[in-house]
Design an enzyme around this catalytic site. Structure first.
Site, PDB file in Angstrom:
ATOM      1  N   LYS A   8      -6.664  -4.808  -3.055  1.00  0.00           N
ATOM      2  CA  LYS A   8      -7.265  -5.543  -1.938  1.00  0.00           C
ATOM      3  C   LYS A   8      -8.276  -4.656  -1.212  1.00  0.00           C
ATOM      4  O   LYS A   8      -7.992  -3.491  -0.917  1.00  0.00           O
ATOM      5  CB  LYS A   8      -6.181  -6.029  -0.973  1.00  0.00           C
ATOM      6  N   ASP A  16       0.788  -1.253   0.000  1.00  0.00           N
ATOM      7  CA  ASP A  16       0.000   0.000   0.000  1.00  0.00           C
ATOM      8  C   ASP A  16       0.818   1.300   0.000  1.00  0.00           C
ATOM      9  O   ASP A  16       0.459   2.270   0.693  1.00  0.00           O
ATOM     10  CB  ASP A  16      -0.956   0.005   1.198  1.00  0.00           C
ATOM     11  N   CYS A  47      -2.096  -2.636   7.784  1.00  0.00           N
ATOM     12  CA  CYS A  47      -2.081  -3.567   6.650  1.00  0.00           C
ATOM     13  C   CYS A  47      -0.848  -4.455   6.616  1.00  0.00           C
ATOM     14  O   CYS A  47      -0.916  -5.603   6.181  1.00  0.00           O
ATOM     15  CB  CYS A  47      -2.243  -2.796   5.345  1.00  0.00           C
TER      16      CYS A  47
HETATM   17  C1  C5J Z   1      -3.060   0.488   5.595  1.00  0.00           C
HETATM   18  C2  C5J Z   1      -4.741   1.698   6.814  1.00  0.00           C
HETATM   19  N1  C5J Z   1      -2.576   0.317   4.362  1.00  0.00           N
HETATM   20  N2  C5J Z   1      -3.885   2.107   7.744  1.00  0.00           N
HETATM   21  N3  C5J Z   1      -4.317   0.996   5.725  1.00  0.00           N
HETATM   22  O1  C5J Z   1      -2.388   0.214   6.569  1.00  0.00           O
HETATM   23  O2  C5J Z   1      -5.907   1.966   6.897  1.00  0.00           O
END
Ligand code: C5J
Length: 223
Positions: free
Chosen positions: A128, A23, A161
């Site tokens: 995702k 991400d 994540c």
């Molecule tokens: C991720 C989030 N990518 N913190 N998402 O960690 O909402």
């Protein structure tokens, strides 16, 4: 080959290892995106970009497959549970129009990976809908096809994540290694304690190591 990891050295075979970069999207790292809409200081995450790029380059040079994930939803939000969209009081909700397009929606500028760590041609990119990258994706099948046994992790955010995906992977039987300086949280204390949690109790979730230790170990076996 051995990586100088914590809580103890980790034996890995580059031929059965893959890197998962979680991400590294504009929506988490740049102003005006999802992370900022939740009230977070996104500049904290920008600091890991050079180390993450170095890790990706080291894996590519060693022939280790690089897999990228993006947390995002379909434009009709059919894969976004109302409980996720409606929770709390963000300045922008998932699907709302923001400065980088609709927040956390596939295909919008904000959902794209930042250019410094952009996927190379042919690298797998997984969209995702959840925090974990195995949930509602073909990641498991993809890794089985590659014959992967060890996963190296980088990306954001450490305790959400990244940690969720590491735990999913650990339960599926992978050895998991988190690159300490190629992951970050909006909350430095959460990052620190996540690293501790992962490697506690004899690597109950996995190992941690620095980008230098990982990249140097790959370079040594190539020399
Ligand atoms: C991720 C989030 N990518 N913190 N998402 O960690 O909402």
């Amino acid at each position: 080959m051995k990586i100088d990891a914590q809580p103890f050295p980790l034996d890995i075979d580059p031929a059965t290892t893959a890197l998962i970069v979680i991400d590294m999207q504009r929506d988490f790292i740049e102003a005006g995106g999802f992370g900022a809409s939740l009230g977070n200081d996104v500049s904290l995450l920008q600091a890991i970009v050079p180390a993450t790029a170095r890790l990706i380059a080291g894996c590519r040079a060693a022939g280790v497959p690089v897999i990228h994930t993006r947390e995002c939803h379909r434009p009709d939000l059919s894969d976004c549970p109302p409980a996720k969209r409606l929770r709390g009081a963000p300045s922008l909700r998932i699907g709302d129009h923001g400065p980088m397009g609709r927040v956390l929606i596939a295909g919008e500028p904000g959902a794209e990976i930042i250019h410094e760590v952009f996927p190379a041609a042919g690298e797998k990119v997984i969209d995702k809908p959840g925090k974990g990258a195995f949930y509602a994706t073909d990641l498991g099948e993809h890794l089985s096809g590659l014959g992967t046994r060890t996963l190296i992790f980088a990306g954001v955010t450490t305790e959400v994540c990244v940690q969720t995906t590491m735990r999913e992977a650990n339960d599926r039987g992978y050895d998991c290694l988190l690159a300490e300086d190629a992951t970050e949280s909006y909350f430095p204390a959460f990052k620190a304690v996540t690293l501790e949690m992962i490697r506690a109790q004899g690597a109950i979730v996995g190992w941690t190591a620095t980008v230098d230790d990982i990249v140097d170990a790959f370079a040594a076996v190539q020399a």
